[in-house]
Design a protein around this motif. Structure first.
Motif, PDB file in Angstrom:
ATOM      1  N   ARG A 127       0.810  -1.218   0.000  1.00 45.31           N
ATOM      2  CA  ARG A 127       0.000   0.000   0.000  1.00 45.31           C
ATOM      3  C   ARG A 127       0.840   1.262   0.000  1.00 45.31           C
ATOM      4  NH1 ARG A 127      -3.415  -1.700   5.213  1.00 45.31           N
ATOM      5  NH2 ARG A 127      -1.278  -2.243   5.796  1.00 45.31           N
ATOM      6  N   ALA A 128       2.165   1.102   0.070  1.00 46.60           N
ATOM      7  CA  ALA A 128       3.071   2.258   0.080  1.00 46.60           C
ATOM      8  C   ALA A 128       4.394   1.815  -0.534  1.00 46.60           C
ATOM      9  CB  ALA A 128       3.257   2.783   1.492  1.00 46.60           C
ATOM     10  N   LEU A 129       4.420   1.659  -1.831  1.00 49.88           N
ATOM     11  CA  LEU A 129       5.594   1.114  -2.511  1.00 49.88           C
ATOM     12  C   LEU A 129       6.690   2.174  -2.638  1.00 49.88           C
ATOM     13  CD1 LEU A 129       3.745  -0.856  -5.319  1.00 49.88           C
ATOM     14  CD2 LEU A 129       4.919  -1.836  -3.342  1.00 49.88           C
ATOM     15  N   PRO A 130       7.938   1.818  -2.325  1.00 48.06           N
ATOM     16  CA  PRO A 130       9.037   2.794  -2.344  1.00 48.06           C
ATOM     17  C   PRO A 130       9.683   2.923  -3.721  1.00 48.06           C
ATOM     18  CG  PRO A 130       9.845   0.725  -1.482  1.00 48.06           C
ATOM     19  CD  PRO A 130       8.385   0.502  -1.781  1.00 48.06           C
ATOM     20  N   PHE A 131       8.863   3.154  -4.735  1.00 47.82           N
ATOM     21  CA  PHE A 131       9.364   3.271  -6.105  1.00 47.82           C
ATOM     22  C   PHE A 131       8.781   4.515  -6.755  1.00 47.82           C
ATOM     23  CE2 PHE A 131       9.081  -1.346  -5.202  1.00 47.82           C
ATOM     24  CZ  PHE A 131      10.427  -1.655  -5.271  1.00 47.82           C
ATOM     25  N   ALA A 132       9.491   5.005  -7.744  1.00 45.84           N
ATOM     26  CA  ALA A 132       9.050   6.194  -8.469  1.00 45.84           C
ATOM     27  C   ALA A 132       7.830   5.889  -9.329  1.00 45.84           C
ATOM     28  CB  ALA A 132      10.193   6.715  -9.343  1.00 45.84           C
ATOM     29  N   ASP A 133       7.147   6.936  -9.722  1.00 49.93           N
ATOM     30  CA  ASP A 133       6.012   6.778 -10.622  1.00 49.93           C
ATOM     31  C   ASP A 133       6.473   6.182 -11.951  1.00 49.93           C
ATOM     32  OD1 ASP A 133       4.731   8.129  -8.613  1.00 49.93           O
ATOM     33  OD2 ASP A 133       4.299   9.940  -9.787  1.00 49.93           O
ATOM     34  N   ALA A 134       5.600   5.338 -12.529  1.00 53.21           N
ATOM     35  CA  ALA A 134       5.765   4.847 -13.904  1.00 53.21           C
ATOM     36  C   ALA A 134       7.139   4.246 -14.167  1.00 53.21           C
ATOM     37  CB  ALA A 134       5.495   5.992 -14.887  1.00 53.21           C
ATOM     38  N   CYS A 135       7.572   3.347 -13.274  1.00 51.84           N
ATOM     39  CA  CYS A 135       8.907   2.764 -13.445  1.00 51.84           C
ATOM     40  C   CYS A 135       8.896   1.265 -13.710  1.00 51.84           C
ATOM     41  CB  CYS A 135       9.783   3.078 -12.239  1.00 51.84           C
ATOM     42  SG  CYS A 135       9.196   2.379 -10.678  1.00 51.84           S
ATOM     43  N   PHE A 136       7.705   0.641 -13.787  1.00 54.50           N
ATOM     44  CA  PHE A 136       7.611  -0.786 -14.093  1.00 54.50           C
ATOM     45  C   PHE A 136       6.675  -1.008 -15.275  1.00 54.50           C
ATOM     46  CE2 PHE A 136       8.876  -0.856  -9.616  1.00 54.50           C
ATOM     47  CZ  PHE A 136       9.910  -1.787  -9.652  1.00 54.50           C
ATOM     48  N   PRO A 152      -7.823  -2.843  -0.040  1.00 55.36           N
ATOM     49  CA  PRO A 152      -7.108  -3.231  -1.260  1.00 55.36           C
ATOM     50  C   PRO A 152      -7.076  -2.127  -2.313  1.00 55.36           C
ATOM     51  CG  PRO A 152      -9.253  -4.282  -1.191  1.00 55.36           C
ATOM     52  CD  PRO A 152      -9.046  -3.641   0.153  1.00 55.36           C
ATOM     53  N   ASP A 153      -7.978  -1.160  -2.204  1.00 59.29           N
ATOM     54  CA  ASP A 153      -7.953  -0.045  -3.147  1.00 59.29           C
ATOM     55  C   ASP A 153      -6.616   0.677  -3.106  1.00 59.29           C
ATOM     56  OD1 ASP A 153      -9.130   0.586  -0.479  1.00 59.29           O
ATOM     57  OD2 ASP A 153      -9.058   2.660  -1.198  1.00 59.29           O
ATOM     58  N   ARG A 154      -5.967   0.697  -1.929  1.00 59.01           N
ATOM     59  CA  ARG A 154      -4.659   1.348  -1.818  1.00 59.01           C
ATOM     60  C   ARG A 154      -3.590   0.550  -2.567  1.00 59.01           C
ATOM     61  NH1 ARG A 154      -3.292   2.405   4.272  1.00 59.01           N
ATOM     62  NH2 ARG A 154      -1.375   3.186   3.277  1.00 59.01           N
ATOM     63  N   VAL A 155      -3.705  -0.754  -2.562  1.00 60.43           N
ATOM     64  CA  VAL A 155      -2.755  -1.582  -3.319  1.00 60.43           C
ATOM     65  C   VAL A 155      -2.913  -1.302  -4.810  1.00 60.43           C
ATOM     66  CG1 VAL A 155      -2.000  -3.924  -3.872  1.00 60.43           C
ATOM     67  CG2 VAL A 155      -2.766  -3.380  -1.545  1.00 60.43           C
ATOM     68  N   HIS A 156      -4.157  -1.328  -5.278  1.00 61.36           N
ATOM     69  CA  HIS A 156      -4.398  -1.085  -6.704  1.00 61.36           C
ATOM     70  C   HIS A 156      -3.925   0.315  -7.116  1.00 61.36           C
ATOM     71  CE1 HIS A 156      -6.616  -4.794  -7.323  1.00 61.36           C
ATOM     72  NE2 HIS A 156      -7.368  -4.526  -6.288  1.00 61.36           N
ATOM     73  N   ALA A 157      -4.146   1.283  -6.244  1.00 65.38           N
ATOM     74  CA  ALA A 157      -3.716   2.646  -6.560  1.00 65.38           C
ATOM     75  C   ALA A 157      -2.200   2.743  -6.656  1.00 65.38           C
ATOM     76  CB  ALA A 157      -4.245   3.618  -5.502  1.00 65.38           C
ATOM     77  N   GLU A 158      -1.484   2.062  -5.752  1.00 66.68           N
ATOM     78  CA  GLU A 158      -0.030   2.081  -5.798  1.00 66.68           C
ATOM     79  C   GLU A 158       0.498   1.355  -7.031  1.00 66.68           C
ATOM     80  OE1 GLU A 158       2.873   3.280  -3.313  1.00 66.68           O
ATOM     81  OE2 GLU A 158       1.284   4.530  -4.166  1.00 66.68           O
ATOM     82  N   VAL A 159      -0.130   0.245  -7.374  1.00 66.01           N
ATOM     83  CA  VAL A 159       0.284  -0.467  -8.584  1.00 66.01           C
ATOM     84  C   VAL A 159       0.083   0.426  -9.809  1.00 66.01           C
ATOM     85  CG1 VAL A 159      -0.233  -2.421 -10.100  1.00 66.01           C
ATOM     86  CG2 VAL A 159      -0.090  -2.757  -7.620  1.00 66.01           C
ATOM     87  N   ALA A 160      -1.062   1.099  -9.878  1.00 63.52           N
ATOM     88  CA  ALA A 160      -1.311   2.011 -11.004  1.00 63.52           C
ATOM     89  C   ALA A 160      -0.265   3.116 -11.052  1.00 63.52           C
ATOM     90  CB  ALA A 160      -2.708   2.605 -10.888  1.00 63.52           C
ATOM     91  N   ARG A 161       0.136   3.589  -9.888  1.00 62.10           N
ATOM     92  CA  ARG A 161       1.120   4.685  -9.839  1.00 62.10           C
ATOM     93  C   ARG A 161       2.484   4.253 -10.372  1.00 62.10           C
ATOM     94  NH1 ARG A 161       5.222   6.100  -6.763  1.00 62.10           N
ATOM     95  NH2 ARG A 161       4.891   4.455  -5.220  1.00 62.10           N
ATOM     96  N   VAL A 162       2.952   3.051  -9.991  1.00 66.99           N
ATOM     97  CA  VAL A 162       4.306   2.641 -10.379  1.00 66.99           C
ATOM     98  C   VAL A 162       4.354   2.028 -11.772  1.00 66.99           C
ATOM     99  CG1 VAL A 162       4.965   2.300  -7.976  1.00 66.99           C
ATOM    100  CG2 VAL A 162       4.206   0.319  -9.333  1.00 66.99           C
ATOM    101  N   LEU A 163       3.183   1.741 -12.369  1.00 71.92           N
ATOM    102  CA  LEU A 163       3.168   1.186 -13.721  1.00 71.92           C
ATOM    103  C   LEU A 163       3.294   2.283 -14.774  1.00 71.92           C
ATOM    104  CD1 LEU A 163       0.425  -1.609 -13.810  1.00 71.92           C
ATOM    105  CD2 LEU A 163       2.841  -1.870 -14.412  1.00 71.92           C
ATOM    106  N   ARG A 164       4.028   1.964 -15.812  1.00 72.87           N
ATOM    107  CA  ARG A 164       4.065   2.846 -16.974  1.00 72.87           C
ATOM    108  C   ARG A 164       2.752   2.735 -17.751  1.00 72.87           C
ATOM    109  NH1 ARG A 164       9.695   0.385 -17.520  1.00 72.87           N
ATOM    110  NH2 ARG A 164      11.065   1.987 -16.635  1.00 72.87           N
ATOM    111  N   PRO A 165       2.383   3.761 -18.512  1.00 77.05           N
ATOM    112  CA  PRO A 165       1.189   3.641 -19.355  1.00 77.05           C
ATOM    113  C   PRO A 165       1.274   2.399 -20.235  1.00 77.05           C
ATOM    114  CG  PRO A 165       1.953   5.909 -19.317  1.00 77.05           C
ATOM    115  CD  PRO A 165       3.004   5.103 -18.596  1.00 77.05           C
ATOM    116  N   GLY A 166       0.202   1.655 -20.272  1.00 72.87           N
ATOM    117  CA  GLY A 166       0.177   0.386 -21.007  1.00 72.87           C
ATOM    118  C   GLY A 166       0.643  -0.801 -20.192  1.00 72.87           C
TER     119      GLY A 166
END
Length: 274
Positions: A127-136, A152-166
């Motif tokens: 729920r608080a991933l120590p990675f930059a935005d859009a880096c995976f 779990p909404d916080r997990v999904h939000a963090e995953v969306a944050r660290v994922l690159r578009p697509g």
């Protein structure tokens, strides 16, 4: 496994409401205490370096649910002993493992030593991933993180944050229909005894009431809504069938129930291109 203190002895278990703060932080202590016992019981099936999606035995080497990961940067959340990440790195993929439990990551380090591999391991709450935005490019978890948090909404939000578009998000959880049935791999597990819509978590508590373990139920519709609300596009749902000749019993999973009831739900989604 560390010695259990009297304050941590199991005194009560059942489906009940508990404060989110208590339920949400229980997973770290429980997995710290039980990491080695869990691996002693299931390690032969999990393997030291393999991405197993579920007790039905579906493996990424067969299913390819992550898609083409050649040249991708991949993150595993709720990685446990990092078997999935370790397998991906053996395939030449740039992959990183995170887990909230130091006990599980210590087990991962021991598996690295035993296999002569080196897996990047990061202790972190999903729920608080120590990675930059859009880096995976891909994030995944197999029965990790999501079942053990009330939000779990916080997990999904963090995953969306660290994922690159697509980027792709793939996760497996206990199939929600299982929550209506007793957690019994035999015939007793084939009769529904609870409402599918009862979302109270399964909780284990000590004599003083503090939460030792909590696991949370979400319906299929809840999982889909969580994914869509976080901004993902749903790509598909997978319900692995119990394969013929697979006789292993794992908790409530086994051939008797597996022949009649789904045991696992895998959700595949992606972040829309910007």
């Amino acid at each position: 496994m560390p010695d259990e203190s009297p304050d941590d002895a199991l005194a009560a278990a059942g489906y009940r409401e508990v404060p989110d703060t208590q339920g949400g932080r229980a997973a770290r202590g429980w997995w710290d205490a039980n990491a080695q016992d869990y691996l002693d019981e299931h390690g032969d099936f999990l393997g030291p370096a393999d991405l197993l999606w579920c007790p039905e035995g579906l493996r990424e080497s067969q299913a390819r649910l992550l898609g083409d990961v050649r040249g991708a940067r991949v993150l595993e959340v709720g990685a446990g002993a990092a078997q999935g990440t370790r397998w991906l790195r053996g395939e030449g993929v740039d992959a990183v493992a995170t887990d909230v439990s130091g006990g599980m990551l210590a087990a991962a380090a021991r598996l690295d030593a035993a296999t002569g591999t080196r897996t990047p391991l990061v202790q972190a709450d999903a729920r608080a991933l120590p990675f930059a935005d859009a880096c995976f490019d891909v994030v995944f978890t197999a029965f990790g993180a999501l079942p053990f948090v009330p939000d779990p909404d916080r997990v999904h939000a963090e995953v969306a944050r660290v994922l690159r578009p697509g980027g792709r998000w793939v996760f497996s959880v206990t199939h929600p229909v299982r929550w209506a049935f007793p957690d019994d791999p035999g015939p007793a597990g084939l009769t529904a005894t609870r409402s599918y819509f009862d979302r109270r978590p399964y909780v284990e508590q000590a004599a003083d009431g503090h939460v030792l373990y909590a696991e949370y139920h979400r319906t299929v519709a809840d999982h889909v809504a969580d994914v869509v609300t976080a901004g993902f596009v749903l790509d598909g749902l997978v319900e692995p069938e119990w394969p013929a000749g697979h006789d292993r019993v794992w908790g409530g999973w086994g051939p008797v129930r597996g022949a009649r009831l789904p045991g696992t739900l895998v959700v595949r989604a992606h972040r829309p291109p910007s």
